[in-house]
Design a protein around this motif. Structure first.
Motif, PDB file in Angstrom:
ATOM      1  N   LEU A  23      -5.901  -9.498  -9.021  1.00  0.00           N
ATOM      2  CA  LEU A  23      -6.466  -8.159  -8.861  1.00  0.00           C
ATOM      3  C   LEU A  23      -7.980  -8.161  -8.999  1.00  0.00           C
ATOM      4  O   LEU A  23      -8.690  -7.562  -8.178  1.00  0.00           O
ATOM      5  CB  LEU A  23      -5.841  -7.219  -9.902  1.00  0.00           C
ATOM      6  CG  LEU A  23      -6.426  -5.807  -9.971  1.00  0.00           C
ATOM      7  CD1 LEU A  23      -6.240  -5.079  -8.644  1.00  0.00           C
ATOM      8  CD2 LEU A  23      -5.766  -5.021 -11.099  1.00  0.00           C
ATOM      9  N   ASP A  24      -8.507  -8.826 -10.030  1.00  0.00           N
ATOM     10  CA  ASP A  24      -9.957  -8.845 -10.245  1.00  0.00           C
ATOM     11  C   ASP A  24     -10.679  -9.440  -9.042  1.00  0.00           C
ATOM     12  O   ASP A  24     -11.706  -8.905  -8.591  1.00  0.00           O
ATOM     13  CB  ASP A  24     -10.298  -9.651 -11.504  1.00  0.00           C
ATOM     14  CG  ASP A  24      -9.808  -8.991 -12.777  1.00  0.00           C
ATOM     15  OD1 ASP A  24      -9.357  -7.834 -12.696  1.00  0.00           O
ATOM     16  OD2 ASP A  24      -9.864  -9.625 -13.841  1.00  0.00           O
ATOM     17  N   LEU A  27     -10.639  -6.991  -6.080  1.00  0.00           N
ATOM     18  CA  LEU A  27     -11.499  -5.832  -6.324  1.00  0.00           C
ATOM     19  C   LEU A  27     -12.974  -6.194  -6.191  1.00  0.00           C
ATOM     20  O   LEU A  27     -13.759  -5.475  -5.558  1.00  0.00           O
ATOM     21  CB  LEU A  27     -11.205  -5.285  -7.726  1.00  0.00           C
ATOM     22  CG  LEU A  27     -11.783  -3.919  -8.080  1.00  0.00           C
ATOM     23  CD1 LEU A  27     -11.293  -2.860  -7.111  1.00  0.00           C
ATOM     24  CD2 LEU A  27     -11.394  -3.551  -9.513  1.00  0.00           C
ATOM     25  N   TYR A  83      -1.970   3.658 -11.626  1.00  0.00           N
ATOM     26  CA  TYR A  83      -3.385   3.594 -11.271  1.00  0.00           C
ATOM     27  C   TYR A  83      -3.624   2.602 -10.133  1.00  0.00           C
ATOM     28  O   TYR A  83      -4.361   2.883  -9.186  1.00  0.00           O
ATOM     29  CB  TYR A  83      -4.206   3.204 -12.503  1.00  0.00           C
ATOM     30  CG  TYR A  83      -5.691   3.055 -12.228  1.00  0.00           C
ATOM     31  CD1 TYR A  83      -6.479   4.171 -11.952  1.00  0.00           C
ATOM     32  CD2 TYR A  83      -6.297   1.801 -12.227  1.00  0.00           C
ATOM     33  CE1 TYR A  83      -7.833   4.039 -11.685  1.00  0.00           C
ATOM     34  CE2 TYR A  83      -7.647   1.660 -11.968  1.00  0.00           C
ATOM     35  CZ  TYR A  83      -8.404   2.783 -11.697  1.00  0.00           C
ATOM     36  OH  TYR A  83      -9.742   2.650 -11.433  1.00  0.00           O
ATOM     37  N   LEU A  84      -2.979   1.437 -10.196  1.00  0.00           N
ATOM     38  CA  LEU A  84      -3.168   0.428  -9.154  1.00  0.00           C
ATOM     39  C   LEU A  84      -2.581   0.878  -7.815  1.00  0.00           C
ATOM     40  O   LEU A  84      -3.195   0.671  -6.761  1.00  0.00           O
ATOM     41  CB  LEU A  84      -2.528  -0.893  -9.589  1.00  0.00           C
ATOM     42  CG  LEU A  84      -3.176  -1.603 -10.780  1.00  0.00           C
ATOM     43  CD1 LEU A  84      -2.429  -2.888 -11.098  1.00  0.00           C
ATOM     44  CD2 LEU A  84      -4.637  -1.900 -10.509  1.00  0.00           C
ATOM     45  N   GLN A 125     -14.281   1.808 -12.877  1.00  0.00           N
ATOM     46  CA  GLN A 125     -13.134   1.271 -12.138  1.00  0.00           C
ATOM     47  C   GLN A 125     -12.686  -0.067 -12.713  1.00  0.00           C
ATOM     48  O   GLN A 125     -11.494  -0.313 -12.906  1.00  0.00           O
ATOM     49  CB  GLN A 125     -13.498   1.111 -10.663  1.00  0.00           C
ATOM     50  CG  GLN A 125     -12.333   0.678  -9.793  1.00  0.00           C
ATOM     51  CD  GLN A 125     -12.720   0.537  -8.332  1.00  0.00           C
ATOM     52  OE1 GLN A 125     -13.788   0.015  -8.020  1.00  0.00           O
ATOM     53  NE2 GLN A 125     -11.872   0.995  -7.440  1.00  0.00           N
ATOM     54  N   THR A 129      -9.100  -0.698 -14.724  1.00  0.00           N
ATOM     55  CA  THR A 129      -8.190  -1.682 -14.150  1.00  0.00           C
ATOM     56  C   THR A 129      -7.757  -2.695 -15.207  1.00  0.00           C
ATOM     57  O   THR A 129      -6.589  -3.084 -15.284  1.00  0.00           O
ATOM     58  CB  THR A 129      -8.862  -2.413 -12.976  1.00  0.00           C
ATOM     59  OG1 THR A 129      -9.201  -1.458 -11.968  1.00  0.00           O
ATOM     60  CG2 THR A 129      -7.945  -3.460 -12.380  1.00  0.00           C
ATOM     61  N   ASN A 133      -3.871  -2.645 -17.965  1.00  0.00           N
ATOM     62  CA  ASN A 133      -2.972  -3.765 -17.680  1.00  0.00           C
ATOM     63  C   ASN A 133      -2.471  -4.349 -19.006  1.00  0.00           C
ATOM     64  O   ASN A 133      -3.173  -5.124 -19.659  1.00  0.00           O
ATOM     65  CB  ASN A 133      -3.695  -4.843 -16.882  1.00  0.00           C
ATOM     66  CG  ASN A 133      -2.761  -5.942 -16.412  1.00  0.00           C
ATOM     67  OD1 ASN A 133      -1.587  -5.974 -16.786  1.00  0.00           O
ATOM     68  ND2 ASN A 133      -3.271  -6.845 -15.597  1.00  0.00           N
ATOM     69  N   ILE A 204      -3.705  -4.751  -3.958  1.00  0.00           N
ATOM     70  CA  ILE A 204      -3.836  -3.942  -5.170  1.00  0.00           C
ATOM     71  C   ILE A 204      -2.587  -3.090  -5.395  1.00  0.00           C
ATOM     72  O   ILE A 204      -2.043  -3.034  -6.500  1.00  0.00           O
ATOM     73  CB  ILE A 204      -5.093  -3.068  -5.084  1.00  0.00           C
ATOM     74  CG1 ILE A 204      -6.346  -3.951  -5.135  1.00  0.00           C
ATOM     75  CG2 ILE A 204      -5.123  -2.032  -6.220  1.00  0.00           C
ATOM     76  CD1 ILE A 204      -7.646  -3.219  -4.861  1.00  0.00           C
TER      77      ILE A 204
END
Length: 215
Positions: A23-24, A27, A83-84, A125, A129, A133, A204
């Motif tokens: 994810l990181d 993004l 959220y994701l 953001q 994120t 998690n 995402i």
């Protein structure tokens, strides 16, 4: 205090984790590829701020609640998943809206109107994120105690270890931003941007669904 070998072993573990695409990575690459360097660094610092918070909480034992309480873990997991999915869906919907409207010329870079490119927006953001998690908290709760020597101050040692993770993550994120910036001219073209947005939005949202369905 923690030994050099233990510090090196911890750095190796979190280094491998940092290099694993997830994810990181999606993004940061998407934000930097669209030419928003300030926002991209905001995302990076937001993610690392979340890492620091998880490290501190793990050091003082607060994240043990996540491993001990199924309800607390599930609640945070669903909040993070929602959220994701929302973030990924929003990216995907924006590509459909742009396709329905008039695209700029293929030789011109696409600009997203009314986008908030500020550092603070990116930081928010990235932090959300990371903090939403629960797997990050569970990871720290499982890893940190193994590297804190008996008798060592938990908060100080745990924070030091988290800072090692933050340093590695920031360096890798800087390389990702530089890579994306090098190709941003081509990636900002309407067709390329639609493809990038669809890939990143799907990744995402997919990670959100996976988080929701995981135990």
């Amino acid at each position: 205090m923690i030994t050099a070998s233990a510090l090196g072993s911890f750095a190796l573990i979190v280094g491998l984790l940092t290099l694993t695409p997830g994810l990181d990575t999606a993004l940061i690459l998407r934000t930097a590829a669209l030419g928003r360097r300030t926002r991209a660094w905001g995302v990076v610092i937001g993610i690392q701020s979340g890492t620091l918070v998880w490290g501190v909480l793990s050091s003082i034992g607060v994240t043990a609640v996540l491993t001990a309480s199924h309800l607390a873990y599930t609640a945070l997991r669903w909040a993070g998943a929602a959220y994701l999915v929302w973030m990924g869906s929003r990216i995907l919907v924006s590509t459909l809206n742009r396709r329905a409207g008039a695209d700029p010329g293929e030789g011109e870079p696409a600009h997203e109107p009314h986008a908030d490119d500020s550092f603070h927006s990116g930081w928010r953001q990235g932090a959300l994120t990371n903090l939403l998690n629960p797997k990050v908290g569970a990871f720290y709760m499982a890893i940190l105690p193994q590297f804190i020597p008996a008798g060592a101050p938990h908060l100080t040692t745990g924070t030091l270890l988290a800072c090692v993770h933050i340093l590695i993550g920031t360096l890798w994120s800087g390389a990702l931003i530089a890579f994306a910036r090098a190709f941003r001219a081509g990636l900002q073209r309407p067709t390329a941007r639609r493809v990038l947005d669809r890939i990143s939005g799907t990744v995402i949202a997919g990670l959100g669904l996976r988080l929701a369905l995981s135990d």
